[in-house]
Structures are given as structure tokens and as C-alpha cells.
Design an enzyme around this catalytic site. Sequence first.
Site, PDB file in Angstrom:
ATOM      1  N   THR A   1       0.828  -1.209   0.000  1.00 41.49           N
ATOM      2  CA  THR A   1       0.000   0.000   0.000  1.00 41.49           C
ATOM      3  C   THR A   1       0.862   1.257   0.000  1.00 41.49           C
ATOM      4  OG1 THR A   1      -0.113  -0.089   2.419  1.00 41.49           O
ATOM      5  CG2 THR A   1      -1.931  -1.094   1.192  1.00 41.49           C
TER       6      THR A   1
ATOM      7  N   GLY B   1       2.116  -6.711   5.672  1.00 39.57           N
ATOM      8  CA  GLY B   1       1.549  -8.046   5.846  1.00 39.57           C
ATOM      9  C   GLY B   1       1.926  -8.730   7.142  1.00 39.57           C
ATOM     10  N   ALA B   2       2.770  -8.107   7.971  1.00 44.25           N
ATOM     11  CA  ALA B   2       3.242  -8.771   9.188  1.00 44.25           C
ATOM     12  C   ALA B   2       2.275  -8.632  10.353  1.00 44.25           C
ATOM     13  CB  ALA B   2       4.616  -8.232   9.584  1.00 44.25           C
TER      14      ALA B   2
ATOM     15  N   ASN C   1       6.684  -4.040  12.765  1.00 45.17           N
ATOM     16  CA  ASN C   1       6.487  -4.886  13.931  1.00 45.17           C
ATOM     17  C   ASN C   1       6.911  -6.332  13.664  1.00 45.17           C
ATOM     18  OD1 ASN C   1       3.733  -4.279  12.406  1.00 45.17           O
ATOM     19  ND2 ASN C   1       3.705  -6.427  12.985  1.00 45.17           N
TER      20      ASN C   1
ATOM     21  N   ASP D   1       3.657  -3.330  18.524  1.00 41.46           N
ATOM     22  CA  ASP D   1       3.400  -2.816  17.179  1.00 41.46           C
ATOM     23  C   ASP D   1       3.803  -1.352  17.067  1.00 41.46           C
ATOM     24  OD1 ASP D   1       2.555  -2.793  14.495  1.00 41.46           O
ATOM     25  OD2 ASP D   1       0.581  -2.039  15.039  1.00 41.46           O
TER      26      ASP D   1
ATOM     27  N   LYS E   1       5.281   5.753  16.040  1.00 43.69           N
ATOM     28  CA  LYS E   1       4.082   5.501  16.834  1.00 43.69           C
ATOM     29  C   LYS E   1       4.295   5.679  18.334  1.00 43.69           C
ATOM     30  CE  LYS E   1       1.245   2.187  14.205  1.00 43.69           C
ATOM     31  NZ  LYS E   1       0.667   0.819  14.252  1.00 43.69           N
TER      32      LYS E   1
ATOM     33  N   CYS F   1     -12.042  -2.152   8.642  1.00 40.59           N
ATOM     34  CA  CYS F   1     -12.657  -1.278   7.644  1.00 40.59           C
ATOM     35  C   CYS F   1     -14.104  -0.923   7.967  1.00 40.59           C
ATOM     36  CB  CYS F   1     -12.607  -1.926   6.264  1.00 40.59           C
ATOM     37  SG  CYS F   1     -10.957  -1.996   5.559  1.00 40.59           S
TER      38      CYS F   1
END
Length: 681
Positions: free
Chosen positions: A172, A188-189, A267, A312, A339, A611
Site C-alpha cells: 500500500t 503483511g506482518a 512490527n 506494534d 508511533k 474497515c
Amino acid sequence: MKRKWLVFTAGVALTGGLWGCGALTAGAGKDANWSSYGGDDNEQHYSRLEDVNEQNVGKLGLAWSYDIDTFDSYSQPLQVDGVLYFAVGLSVVHALDARTGKLLWQYDPDVASQPEAKTRQRAGWGTRGIAYKDGLVFTATREGRLIAVDAKTGKPRWSVQTLDEAENGYITGPPWIAGDKVVIGFGGADYSPTRGYVTAYDVKTGKKAWRWYVVPGDPAKGFENKAMEMAAKTWTGEWWKYGGGGTVWHAMAYDAKYDRIYIGTGNGWPWNQKIRSPGGGDNLFLGSIVALDAKTGEYVWHYQTNPGDSYDFNNAMDIELADIEIGGKKRSVLMHAPKNGFFYAIDRENGKLISAGEFAKQTWAKRIDPETGRPETNPDSLYPNGKTFLMYPFANGAHGVQAMSFSPKTGYSYIPVMEGGRYVTDPANVKDWQYKPGMFVNTGLGAASADLPPPPPATSKLVAWDVANNKIAWSIPQPQVFNGGTLATGGNLVFQGTNDGNFNAFSATTGRKLWSFPAQNGILSAPISYSVDGKQYITVLTGFRSSFPNSPNWDYAQQSRRVLTFTIGGTKVLPKVEMADMPIQDDPAFVVDPAKAKIGAGIYNTSCVICHGVGMMAGGAAPDLRKSGVPLDADTFRSVVHDGALMARGMGAFGQLTDAELEGLRHYIRLQARETAKKGK
């Protein structure tokens, strides 16, 4: 494999100054380009242009707008020599005349028809950006292709599959230019066993130049390089069976001074270190900034913000470069606000920490040791012996991928900040934890007790961080939680869109609001500024997505997703738009089975929630399922959810769901719809 493309070419002459190859933010004469995600190689999201300034910003008006037919416009444009480029949704690239907004061409990589998309199309995220170099526009697709598109014609020059070693990965984030290379990572992790890496390709040919893995693989197979051998010493157990994680799904920056590419790593998989690396350890190179030689991909240095990260707290947020005087000495500085709530100033030459200070509320660390650069972790934040801990920041982070900016004039970095808490704890029996395959978030964390009081409501603010003095210069509260990225300019302005549907300009010195425009939609994308024919423009894409409802709540199907471009003296007016209050759909003949609804709740809250919204109250990222007629019909629901009938509009294909699970989802949706209808929500 058959490749398809869609190209629309406007009836204009593609000659002269409109189609140059310049890619410098400060162009020749009075023109200036915005040729990289953050403007230029420094990635500061700063424009030196000052024709629009504190004195005349009140005269800023809409020059033109362009309606976008897409499901997601959380993306940032580029502008090169009079042409505005952007990609939205499933990496559909557009080229517009930057003066008028007229469409020149459009390229659709046809993601939904690719076989890989069936397994790689996670959730409904679109693309966040593109790259430009030497007359080529680079876009990366959800299912893993990196494509070079001719900037004049919109036709593809070359295409390569980058996820050949990451069957569970997806893309993305934008590609990044590093000299004569284009570099791409992936995500994807959060979902499944994945080993992160970044790959560099030759800009002109698409030939692979190098690949660098973020975490070490199976020691029995040997290590690719000395860096992986070093990293393996910081892992324990059989981490390679979990992939390790560490995907580089967003931020990078190219440092021309040292010919290096800096990457921000992600992450671990799963998040909980007690599962992936039960004996502890730093788990290099998770949660790090890593410097690589741009020509060879060889490791140079790293700085790890969160050793052994279980939270994360990834480092996918902006990496911005500047030369700053700190302590009376000029330093080559890498700026980073990830973050975890700390703002880091790092020496670009050697990766050593210069300073780190709190820009937002955090509870996981007592401080960052200025000598070692390591955090002094709060022991309770590791939730020992199954205890529950109220963690700040929450999972979205104190700063997400909404871009921050830096002004060399003020020395301030402007950060869209979120402050929220979450409970963290281990699963009931961490040793028995099992991976749940498919499109499900696999954190390895447990559910907090329902008896605990909810964390205080999350808030947001715009923070100006004084980099040289390692402190907050000013801070102003903002609406709701999620707001847009920022742009700083030479006119001493900071531009930012907010989730209440306004596009604003603030004084870069004081934070005082100087101008606002009703954009008719929430905004998450960061603005850009450029000049064409000596006239300064500011452009932003509108569009909003969240896992939580907002006020106003931007309904997915009714959003006015647009490109808005402003200049001094602009007089255009947007058409009036009113969002209808859509009713909750129901079928009185549908009898909810509580047992089936319980099955559906488990599916929804580990996958759909991202979503379609917490409590099934959507926040603009996808349709509100309570108000949709699709779940009322079993066959239609199956075609959409299981078979992927709406993949072209961002809805993934959840082919692993059984008939019982699909039916369970339908019952859970009906249950939630009826319960919230009673409450009038």
C-alpha cells in the site's frame, strides 16, 4: 500472465514545457516542482515558495477541483513541470494539467483481475503514493507489482513482481527513489508468517539490483550477509517459523550526501515477543531505522527505537532529513516521530542518537537514555504474568502515516498527534497460542477483561516540535482523533486538512489559524505546494477513512473525493453537497440465531472491524454493513465476501471462510443492526 492497462489521453499537445524531466523541488526560474513524496530527497514536506504567506493567505481561493471515482483517496500527489500526478484506490494513476485540472491520461493496472489479488488484497486500503524519476512515474500495486509508467503517455514501460518471496505480503506504500534505483517494501506482518525485506530495481530497466532482509531467516540455511548473522544473535527460540515480521510498508528517505537509503522497519510477527522470541532479545531489526548503501544494499548502521517490540510500535512514519544547528554545532540530522510517542533526532553519519523527547502521552517507557539511546522500559508495560496494562499510545500510535513536515525557517516539525490508550495483556495461555490463517490480524495478545473501565476518549492535536531544543514549541487541539498530514512553506504557513471537512492554514510560528476552506469531506492526505508559470499552487486530495465513527461521519458511499487546488485570487466554488442519513436495513423475517451470531462476532472482530468499524459503526473506510442490503441475501453476500465480486472497489475476497462462518457473519450483522437501531445510533 496477461497484463491489461487503461489509458485515457486528453487532446492536448504533449510537447514543450508541460512535459519536462526536471525533478528538483526548487526548479529553474520561478517554477518549483514537488517530485518526491515529501517534496524532494529531504522528504521534509516543505516548500520554499512564499508567494502565499501570512499576510495574503486570506486571499487564497479555489483554482480548480477534480472529482475522483475511487473507493480510497488517502494518497499524496506529485507535480513535475506543470503536470500533477497521483494514484488512488488500487493504484490507478492520473495525470492532470496542474494549471486547470484537465485530465491528460489515466492508467489502471487492473489489480482486481490478477490471481494474486485474491490472497493479497487485505482490507480496503488504497495506495498512499507514487514516485517520479527521469520521465517515469512509479506505482506499486496491492498484489505486488512495481510498475514504471511513461509520464508523457501513461503507458507502462516495465513491470516486475516484487513479492516473489512474500506470499502473504501486499503493498500500500509508495516506491522511493534512491539515485538510479527505485526501492519498494511491503506490508503483511500483522496477518501471517512474513519475513520483511526491501528490494531495489534499476529505474530505467526494472532489473533487480539488490534485496535486503529485515530479520534473519532459518540459521540452518545460512545467512545472506553479516548483518543477518549479527541480528540472529538477538533472537531466541524458532522465530523463523513465524517469519519474524519487520515489513517496511511505508517510510524511506534517500540521503544524497552519503548515498544511503534509510528504511523504517515494522512490527514483529506476531506482535507478542513471548511467542516469536520467547527468550527475549532485541530482535533486530524490528522497530528500527536502518541505513543501507543505496548502490549495493549493504548494511551501514541502525537505530532501534523499540528493542524486542511487543507493541506494534513500528517505524513506518516519516523519515525527514535536514542540516540543523544543535548545541552550537551543525549536524546532519534524521528526524523521526514514530508511533511510540518520542521524537528522535539521529545523526545521519553514524546513526547515533542526538536527542529524544516526548511529543505525546506515552506510558511504555520512563525515558530514552541519552547515552545508550535505549529506552528505559516501564516493566509493567510488558504485562508480566498475564497482568493487564493501560498502554499509551493506542494501536494507531501517537503519530500515524499522516505526514509530518519540517520548516528550515522555524526549525519546527509539525506533527498530527493522536493520544489514546489501550489495554494490553497476554492470551489466557500464551504457550498454546495458535496462528489463525487467512485475512485475520494475529497479534498474539489477549483480550482485556470486560470488567475494566474503558480508556479515556482518544483526542488529537497539532504539535510544533522544536528539533534543536528537543521540546514542544506550541500545540493546538484538533477535532476527533484522525486528522490530515501537514505541509510547511516558506510563507511561514502550515497547511493541514482535518476530519471535520476543513482545509486550514496556520501560522508556522504560533499555530494561530489564519485561513480555512470547507472541503466537503474529511482529509487525511498531506498537501503539496508548487509553482507553474510563476504562480504558486497548493493541492490536496480529500477523502476520509477510519475504524471509528466521527462527527461528522463521512459515509463511504457518499464521500466527495476530490483533488482541490488553490492559488491567490482563486474564485471557483464547489457544488453544494448534502449527505443523506442512510437508514438501517432489516428484514423482519430474518431470525437471528445467537449461536451463529457468536461465530460471526469472532470473524468480524478479527478481520472486518478494521474497515467496517468498531461496533459495526463505520468511519468512512468501508460501507456501514448495518445499512447495506447485501447481508440480507445469502447468495449476494457470498459473492461479495467469499468470491470477491467487489474487489475492484477495494473489498477483498475472503475465500477461506466456510459456509458456517459466512452465515455467522450475516447473523452477527443483523444482531448488531437491530441492537443499534434500538439505541438510535
